[in-house]
Design an enzyme around this catalytic site. Sequence first.
Site, PDB file in Angstrom:
ATOM      1  N   ASP A 244       0.863  -1.185   0.000  1.00  0.00           N
ATOM      2  CA  ASP A 244       0.000   0.000   0.000  1.00  0.00           C
ATOM      3  C   ASP A 244       0.895   1.229   0.000  1.00  0.00           C
ATOM      4  OD1 ASP A 244      -2.393  -1.438   0.060  1.00  0.00           O
ATOM      5  OD2 ASP A 244      -2.509  -1.428   2.248  1.00  0.00           O
TER       6      ASP A 244
ATOM      7  N   ASP B 215      -6.985  -1.480  -4.615  1.00  0.00           N
ATOM      8  CA  ASP B 215      -8.055  -1.066  -3.706  1.00  0.00           C
ATOM      9  C   ASP B 215      -8.972  -0.049  -4.384  1.00  0.00           C
ATOM     10  OD1 ASP B 215      -6.845  -2.655  -1.729  1.00  0.00           O
ATOM     11  OD2 ASP B 215      -5.749  -0.954  -0.881  1.00  0.00           O
TER      12      ASP B 215
END
Length: 174
Positions: A120, A136
Site C-alpha cells: 500500500d 483497492d
Amino acid sequence: MNKTVTCLKAIAALLVLLFLDQLTKQLAATHLYQQKPIEILPGIFELRFLMNKGAAFGILQNHQYFFVALTSLIVCILIYIFFRIPAVSRYMPIKALLVLLTAGAIGNFVDRIRLGYVIDFLYFKLIDFPIFNVADCYVVVSVILLAILVLFYYKEEEMDELAEKLKPGKKQQY
C-alpha cells in the site's frame, strides 16, 4: 456482441489493469521502501510505503491463508457472474465493472502470494485515511458504480432477469 470478442476484451482489460496495479506497487517498493513519505499535496496527500499483512483498514493482520482462500472464492464467483450475464450492450457496464472488481481482487492476491503482504502506498493525510493502493481503488470504484447502476440505471425487471440468469443450472441464451 460476440461472446468471444467480449471475453477477449475482458481478458485484455484485466491484464492491463493488473499490469498498472503491479507497476505502481513495484514503483512504490523501489522508491518508497525505507524512505520518507513523498508529499504530493502538503498536508493532504502523500506517497508512503506500507506492508499490509491484513485486509482493508489493516484488519485481520497475518491471516494470509484466509485472504488467499477468500479471494480465490470471490474471483471464481465474479467470473461465474461475468459469463452468466448476457453479452448485450445493455449489460456491458456491469461486465466492465466486474472486470475492474476482479482486477482489484487479483492485484492484491498476487501480492499476498508473491510477497506475503500487500503493498500500500497512497495516503490521504488530511483525513488520516488508511493507506491503500491502485487495486483497492479498482475495488472501491467498481462497487460504488455497481451500486449506482443497480439503484438508478437498471429497472427492477432487468435486475430480476439478471438474477434469474445467475441461478445455477439455467441455460445461457445470448
